[in-house]
Design a protein around this motif. Sequence first.
Motif, PDB file in Angstrom:
ATOM      1  N   ARG A   1       0.826  -1.183   0.000  1.00 20.92           N
ATOM      2  CA  ARG A   1       0.000   0.000   0.000  1.00 20.92           C
ATOM      3  C   ARG A   1       0.874   1.252   0.000  1.00 20.92           C
ATOM      4  N   THR A   2       0.385   2.296  -0.631  1.00 20.84           N
ATOM      5  CA  THR A   2       1.108   3.562  -0.626  1.00 20.84           C
ATOM      6  C   THR A   2       1.054   4.162   0.772  1.00 20.84           C
ATOM      7  N   PRO A   3       1.976   5.072   1.097  1.00 18.15           N
ATOM      8  CA  PRO A   3       1.921   5.723   2.420  1.00 18.15           C
ATOM      9  C   PRO A   3       0.578   6.405   2.674  1.00 18.15           C
ATOM     10  N   LEU A   4      -0.016   7.004   1.631  1.00 20.87           N
ATOM     11  CA  LEU A   4      -1.294   7.677   1.798  1.00 20.87           C
ATOM     12  C   LEU A   4      -2.405   6.674   2.115  1.00 20.87           C
ATOM     13  N   GLU A   5      -2.402   5.514   1.436  1.00 20.90           N
ATOM     14  CA  GLU A   5      -3.394   4.477   1.708  1.00 20.90           C
ATOM     15  C   GLU A   5      -3.239   3.933   3.128  1.00 20.90           C
ATOM     16  N   SER A   6      -2.001   3.681   3.522  1.00 21.00           N
ATOM     17  CA  SER A   6      -1.740   3.172   4.876  1.00 21.00           C
ATOM     18  C   SER A   6      -2.188   4.170   5.930  1.00 21.00           C
ATOM     19  N   GLU A   7      -1.967   5.452   5.649  1.00 24.49           N
ATOM     20  CA  GLU A   7      -2.388   6.491   6.591  1.00 24.49           C
ATOM     21  C   GLU A   7      -3.912   6.524   6.704  1.00 24.49           C
ATOM     22  N   GLY A   8      -4.603   6.336   5.559  1.00 29.75           N
ATOM     23  CA  GLY A   8      -6.061   6.324   5.576  1.00 29.75           C
ATOM     24  C   GLY A   8      -6.613   5.202   6.425  1.00 29.75           C
ATOM     25  N   VAL A   9      -6.003   4.016   6.330  1.00 29.21           N
ATOM     26  CA  VAL A   9      -6.435   2.876   7.142  1.00 29.21           C
ATOM     27  C   VAL A   9      -6.204   3.164   8.618  1.00 29.21           C
ATOM     28  N   THR A  10      -5.024   3.708   8.937  1.00 27.47           N
ATOM     29  CA  THR A  10      -4.680   4.010  10.333  1.00 27.47           C
ATOM     30  C   THR A  10      -5.646   5.022  10.935  1.00 27.47           C
ATOM     31  N   LYS A  11      -6.013   6.033  10.163  1.00 23.43           N
ATOM     32  CA  LYS A  11      -6.920   7.062  10.661  1.00 23.43           C
ATOM     33  C   LYS A  11      -8.336   6.522  10.851  1.00 23.43           C
ATOM     34  N   PHE A  12      -8.698   5.530  10.056  1.00 24.99           N
ATOM     35  CA  PHE A  12     -10.069   5.031  10.137  1.00 24.99           C
ATOM     36  C   PHE A  12     -10.286   4.117  11.337  1.00 24.99           C
ATOM     37  N   GLU A  13      -9.248   3.449  11.807  1.00 25.44           N
ATOM     38  CA  GLU A  13      -9.415   2.462  12.873  1.00 25.44           C
ATOM     39  C   GLU A  13     -10.065   3.040  14.127  1.00 25.44           C
ATOM     40  N   PRO A  14      -9.574   4.178  14.682  1.00 28.06           N
ATOM     41  CA  PRO A  14     -10.252   4.715  15.889  1.00 28.06           C
ATOM     42  C   PRO A  14     -11.689   5.127  15.604  1.00 28.06           C
ATOM     43  N   HIS A  15     -11.952   5.589  14.391  1.00 25.80           N
ATOM     44  CA  HIS A  15     -13.329   5.935  14.010  1.00 25.80           C
ATOM     45  C   HIS A  15     -14.208   4.685  14.035  1.00 25.80           C
ATOM     46  N   ALA A  16     -13.681   3.574  13.530  1.00 23.20           N
ATOM     47  CA  ALA A  16     -14.428   2.317  13.524  1.00 23.20           C
ATOM     48  C   ALA A  16     -14.722   1.857  14.946  1.00 23.20           C
ATOM     49  N   ARG A  17     -13.775   2.024  15.833  1.00 22.30           N
ATOM     50  CA  ARG A  17     -13.979   1.581  17.217  1.00 22.30           C
ATOM     51  C   ARG A  17     -15.053   2.425  17.910  1.00 22.30           C
TER      52      ARG A  17
ATOM     53  N   LEU B   1     -12.627  -0.583   2.134  1.00 23.33           N
ATOM     54  CA  LEU B   1     -12.439   0.811   2.538  1.00 23.33           C
ATOM     55  C   LEU B   1     -12.154   1.687   1.323  1.00 23.33           C
ATOM     56  N   PHE B   2     -11.171   1.269   0.510  1.00 21.86           N
ATOM     57  CA  PHE B   2     -10.808   2.063  -0.660  1.00 21.86           C
ATOM     58  C   PHE B   2     -11.921   2.066  -1.702  1.00 21.86           C
ATOM     59  N   GLY B   3     -12.562   0.916  -1.885  1.00 21.89           N
ATOM     60  CA  GLY B   3     -13.623   0.821  -2.875  1.00 21.89           C
ATOM     61  C   GLY B   3     -14.816   1.687  -2.533  1.00 21.89           C
ATOM     62  N   LEU B   4     -15.174   1.710  -1.250  1.00 22.80           N
ATOM     63  CA  LEU B   4     -16.331   2.494  -0.834  1.00 22.80           C
ATOM     64  C   LEU B   4     -16.029   3.986  -0.900  1.00 22.80           C
ATOM     65  N   LEU B   5     -14.817   4.373  -0.512  1.00 19.86           N
ATOM     66  CA  LEU B   5     -14.427   5.778  -0.611  1.00 19.86           C
ATOM     67  C   LEU B   5     -14.533   6.268  -2.048  1.00 19.86           C
ATOM     68  N   LYS B   6     -14.003   5.482  -2.973  1.00 19.24           N
ATOM     69  CA  LYS B   6     -14.049   5.862  -4.387  1.00 19.24           C
ATOM     70  C   LYS B   6     -15.489   5.856  -4.892  1.00 19.24           C
ATOM     71  N   ASN B   7     -16.224   4.826  -4.526  1.00 12.89           N
ATOM     72  CA  ASN B   7     -17.602   4.663  -4.981  1.00 12.89           C
ATOM     73  C   ASN B   7     -18.463   5.853  -4.583  1.00 12.89           C
ATOM     74  N   LEU B   8     -18.411   6.237  -3.312  1.00 13.80           N
ATOM     75  CA  LEU B   8     -19.266   7.310  -2.809  1.00 13.80           C
ATOM     76  C   LEU B   8     -18.780   8.681  -3.267  1.00 13.80           C
ATOM     77  N   SER B   9     -17.465   8.837  -3.387  1.00 16.34           N
ATOM     78  CA  SER B   9     -16.926  10.113  -3.843  1.00 16.34           C
ATOM     79  C   SER B   9     -17.380  10.422  -5.263  1.00 16.34           C
ATOM     80  N   ILE B  10     -17.287   9.448  -6.147  1.00 21.30           N
ATOM     81  CA  ILE B  10     -17.703   9.666  -7.530  1.00 21.30           C
ATOM     82  C   ILE B  10     -19.222   9.805  -7.617  1.00 21.30           C
ATOM     83  N   ALA B  11     -19.939   9.069  -6.768  1.00 20.22           N
ATOM     84  CA  ALA B  11     -21.401   9.192  -6.766  1.00 20.22           C
ATOM     85  C   ALA B  11     -21.827  10.606  -6.384  1.00 20.22           C
TER      86      ALA B  11
END
Length: 296
Positions: free
Chosen positions: A21-37, A87-97
């Motif tokens: 994963r790119t650094p930006l993708e990895s950062e996105g996953v890391t930021k989402f974890e506390p939100h998920a909890r 995570l990535f698929g939904l972000l792209k899906n909703l952003s374009i929608a």
Amino acid sequence: MAEVKFDDEAWLRSRNDSLTRTPLESEGVTKFEPHARKIIQRGLAGFGTAPRLSDVPFCFLTNDEVNAFALRSEKHQYRIAFFDGLLFGLLKNLSIAAMHPGMKDWIPEGVSPQDCDILLTFIAYDFLISHELAHIVNGHLALMMDKGLGFMVSEAVGDKRNSLGTMDCQALEFDADVTAAVIGFKYLMNLHRQIREPAVSEEERTHYIYTLLNEGTVGIRLFFFAIARLFLLLGPDEHDLDSLEKLDHPPNSLRMVYIAQELNRIYLRDYPGLVETPFLQLAAEAYSKAEKCLLN
């Protein structure tokens, strides 16, 4: 029959692909974890049943699959796992929608597509995590398990450990959908009530969340739209009624009907007068709009 042992940690590790994963993708996953909890804690508090679980661990798996599941280990421990491809698929899906020309008539004046996308993404993730929580709290994993087997995954319907047939599994999916939708809808309606309070400042009233949720019909349409987009991303595709008994998951349109019916009942009881349009119609409009804005 001898008890079959499964190492759930090893099984989870086996689901990780050798992806970089790119650094930006990895950062996105890391930021989402506390939100998920936070969503998990709010979800557990929103089930309205006797408190049996104080927490459910959450983890991401590096995998391009678009899926998530609840897991019960042989030690009767629970957890929720996301493939980061979802995570990535939904972000792209909703952003374009949100930026699709067909959404212009649904986004209030003064709200950007990017701001609308933030709300849609929150609704979708809230629903998805609460759906997996429902598989745990509502006892679905226990129902799926054969005697003597101590490991079960909620979405692995075809797994040999699953003792239920396809129609029974569809019923559990409907139940998880309705539970998740009720939790998310009540939270959305609480926000709707808060932003309509006289104490809300003028500065707060200009925030995009106020604009999106101040008018009840707009907020509910977007709620149904986010869930419809999630269903269309996850699949399965629509099927005719003759093949219904062979499906592991119900057709998306039927899932929307079940959700709309239950939310309409809650709305009439707890939020009378909020909207004039029947929820079944709002859900049908949202599903139709979600299909028209769908990515190829």
